[in-house]
Structures are given as C-alpha cells and as structure tokens.
Design a protein around this motif. Structure first.
Motif, PDB file in Angstrom:
ATOM      1  N   PHE A   1       1.146  -1.293   0.124  1.00  0.00           N
ATOM      2  CA  PHE A   1      -0.253  -0.161   0.154  1.00  0.00           C
ATOM      3  C   PHE A   1       0.910   1.222   0.001  1.00  0.00           C
ATOM      4  CE2 PHE A   1      -1.751   3.467   2.504  1.00  0.00           C
ATOM      5  CZ  PHE A   1      -2.890   3.723   1.855  1.00  0.00           C
ATOM      6  N   THR A   2       1.773   1.205   0.656  1.00  0.00           N
ATOM      7  CA  THR A   2       2.645   2.452   0.809  1.00  0.00           C
ATOM      8  C   THR A   2       3.414   2.772  -0.456  1.00  0.00           C
ATOM      9  OG1 THR A   2       3.013   2.160   3.447  1.00  0.00           O
ATOM     10  CG2 THR A   2       4.583   3.416   2.378  1.00  0.00           C
ATOM     11  N   ILE A   3       4.034   1.554  -0.953  1.00  0.00           N
ATOM     12  CA  ILE A   3       4.735   2.013  -2.215  1.00  0.00           C
ATOM     13  C   ILE A   3       3.807   2.394  -3.269  1.00  0.00           C
ATOM     14  CG2 ILE A   3       5.758   0.480  -4.097  1.00  0.00           C
ATOM     15  CD1 ILE A   3       7.432   0.816  -1.788  1.00  0.00           C
ATOM     16  N   LYS A   4       2.461   2.030  -3.337  1.00  0.00           N
ATOM     17  CA  LYS A   4       1.494   2.232  -4.252  1.00  0.00           C
ATOM     18  C   LYS A   4       1.096   3.861  -4.071  1.00  0.00           C
ATOM     19  CE  LYS A   4      -1.111  -1.615  -3.780  1.00  0.00           C
ATOM     20  NZ  LYS A   4      -2.263  -2.389  -3.929  1.00  0.00           N
ATOM     21  N   LEU A   5       1.021   4.387  -2.772  1.00  0.00           N
ATOM     22  CA  LEU A   5       0.483   5.616  -2.510  1.00  0.00           C
ATOM     23  C   LEU A   5       1.852   6.550  -2.775  1.00  0.00           C
ATOM     24  CD1 LEU A   5      -1.698   7.043  -1.279  1.00  0.00           C
ATOM     25  CD2 LEU A   5      -0.713   7.131   1.027  1.00  0.00           C
ATOM     26  N   ILE A   6       2.970   6.050  -2.579  1.00  0.00           N
ATOM     27  CA  ILE A   6       4.264   6.879  -3.133  1.00  0.00           C
ATOM     28  C   ILE A   6       4.124   7.258  -4.536  1.00  0.00           C
ATOM     29  CG2 ILE A   6       6.598   6.971  -3.092  1.00  0.00           C
ATOM     30  CD1 ILE A   6       6.704   5.813  -0.392  1.00  0.00           C
ATOM     31  N   LYS A   7       4.072   6.122  -5.260  1.00  0.00           N
ATOM     32  CA  LYS A   7       3.907   6.307  -6.630  1.00  0.00           C
ATOM     33  C   LYS A   7       2.875   7.258  -6.885  1.00  0.00           C
ATOM     34  CE  LYS A   7       6.164   2.258  -7.768  1.00  0.00           C
ATOM     35  NZ  LYS A   7       6.307   0.453  -8.264  1.00  0.00           N
TER      36      LYS A   7
ATOM     37  N   THR B   1       3.074   6.878   5.637  1.00  0.00           N
ATOM     38  CA  THR B   1       4.145   6.102   5.771  1.00  0.00           C
ATOM     39  C   THR B   1       4.243   5.768   7.308  1.00  0.00           C
ATOM     40  OG1 THR B   1       5.477   8.118   5.963  1.00  0.00           O
ATOM     41  CG2 THR B   1       5.396   6.743   3.743  1.00  0.00           C
ATOM     42  N   SER B   2       3.639   6.344   8.045  1.00  0.00           N
ATOM     43  CA  SER B   2       3.850   6.382   9.588  1.00  0.00           C
ATOM     44  C   SER B   2       3.016   4.932   9.868  1.00  0.00           C
ATOM     45  CB  SER B   2       3.033   7.692  10.125  1.00  0.00           C
ATOM     46  OG  SER B   2       3.109   7.529  11.696  1.00  0.00           O
ATOM     47  N   ILE B   3       2.031   4.744   9.137  1.00  0.00           N
ATOM     48  CA  ILE B   3       1.211   3.295   9.515  1.00  0.00           C
ATOM     49  C   ILE B   3       2.248   2.297   9.587  1.00  0.00           C
ATOM     50  CG2 ILE B   3      -0.685   1.882   8.948  1.00  0.00           C
ATOM     51  CD1 ILE B   3      -1.740   4.397   7.155  1.00  0.00           C
ATOM     52  N   LEU B   4       2.728   2.148   8.456  1.00  0.00           N
ATOM     53  CA  LEU B   4       3.658   0.877   8.316  1.00  0.00           C
ATOM     54  C   LEU B   4       4.744   1.345   9.220  1.00  0.00           C
ATOM     55  CD1 LEU B   4       4.846  -1.277   6.592  1.00  0.00           C
ATOM     56  CD2 LEU B   4       6.101   0.175   5.183  1.00  0.00           C
ATOM     57  N   ALA B   5       5.463   2.374   9.515  1.00  0.00           N
ATOM     58  CA  ALA B   5       6.666   2.418  10.320  1.00  0.00           C
ATOM     59  C   ALA B   5       6.167   2.023  11.953  1.00  0.00           C
ATOM     60  CB  ALA B   5       7.283   3.886  10.098  1.00  0.00           C
ATOM     61  N   ASN B   6       5.054   2.698  12.081  1.00  0.00           N
ATOM     62  CA  ASN B   6       4.931   2.433  13.586  1.00  0.00           C
ATOM     63  C   ASN B   6       4.203   0.848  13.788  1.00  0.00           C
ATOM     64  OD1 ASN B   6       4.769   4.797  15.495  1.00  0.00           O
ATOM     65  ND2 ASN B   6       4.113   5.575  13.551  1.00  0.00           N
ATOM     66  N   TYR B   7       3.808   0.176  12.943  1.00  0.00           N
ATOM     67  CA  TYR B   7       3.430  -1.037  13.085  1.00  0.00           C
ATOM     68  C   TYR B   7       4.509  -1.987  12.993  1.00  0.00           C
ATOM     69  CZ  TYR B   7       0.697  -5.493  12.710  1.00  0.00           C
ATOM     70  OH  TYR B   7       0.268  -6.858  12.945  1.00  0.00           O
ATOM     71  N   ILE B   8       5.534  -1.643  12.342  1.00  0.00           N
ATOM     72  CA  ILE B   8       6.676  -2.560  12.317  1.00  0.00           C
ATOM     73  C   ILE B   8       7.404  -2.150  13.622  1.00  0.00           C
ATOM     74  CG2 ILE B   8       9.225  -2.939  11.512  1.00  0.00           C
ATOM     75  CD1 ILE B   8       7.666  -2.527   8.685  1.00  0.00           C
TER      76      ILE B   8
END
Length: 127
Positions: free
Chosen positions: A19-25, A48-55
C-alpha cells in the motif's frame, strides 16, 4: 480463512508495505501546484507512519509500548483518509484510485482498532 498470529502479522506487513509503495507512486504523479504539494506532503507523512509504527510495534518492549505503536498507526491511518478526501474533493488525482486507497485505509483502521480492543481486553482474540 484463519491465520495464526505470526502468519497474520507477516501478511499484514506485506499489505501495508505494498500500500505504501503504491501511495508513494500515486503522490509522485500528482501535479505540483502549491496546494497539492502541501496536501501530499501531509499524506506522505501520515501514510508512511502507519507501516513504520506497526513494524516498530513488533519489537516493542512491553504490551503498553506495543499498544502505543498500534494506536499511533491507527491515528495515522485515519489522518491519511482526511488528506485523500481533500485531494479527491479538490480533483487532484484519479478519483477511483483515491477511493481504492480510502477503502484500504478503512480496512487497516478496522484491523488496527480490532487489535487494540483485543489487547485492551475489550473483546476476545480471534487472530
């Protein structure tokens, strides 16, 4: 289909990453006018905070710390929906693509909220 917790986390992280990659594009393709730059900058930060905080939460030092990271991820997911809705209503970007991102964020928010409820003991664990 039922997943064990480890399998679910792995699938969810891959989904967040994709999702993050698609959104960045998507963000890169938005015209660079004054308003769009500001909105997409906010969207980039929150999404990007969603992915970073989950990880980051996966290596939390305590249950309380883990809950905090998931809570931040949930807030970031909800914030991202606001920026996408503004872009959509201002006709900045493909409407169908934006709607797809919003649907995905709704699912992320539901998953994160459900996880938080389970962690806080407000419902039984199914994952």
């Amino acid at each position: 289909m039922q997943y064990d917790k480890k399998e679910f986390r792995t699938i969810f992280i891959k989904r967040l990453y994709s999702f993050t990659i698609k959104l960045i594009k998507f963000i890169e393709a938005i015209p660079k006018d004054n308003i769009s730059i500001r909105l997409t900058d906010q969207l980039l930060r929150s999404s990007t905070s969603i992915l970073a905080n989950y990880i980051e939460g996966q290596s939390a030092s305590s249950k309380k710390d883990f809950i905090n990271y998931l809570n931040i991820a949930l807030k970031s997911s909800n914030e991202s929906k606001v920026w996408l809705c503004l872009l959509k209503d201002l006709n900045r970007g493909n409407i169908e693509e934006i709607n797809g991102f919003i649907r995905e964020l709704n699912e992320f928010s539901n998953i994160l909220a459900s996880s938080l409820m389970t962690l806080r003991g407000k419902r039984s664990s199914k994952v």
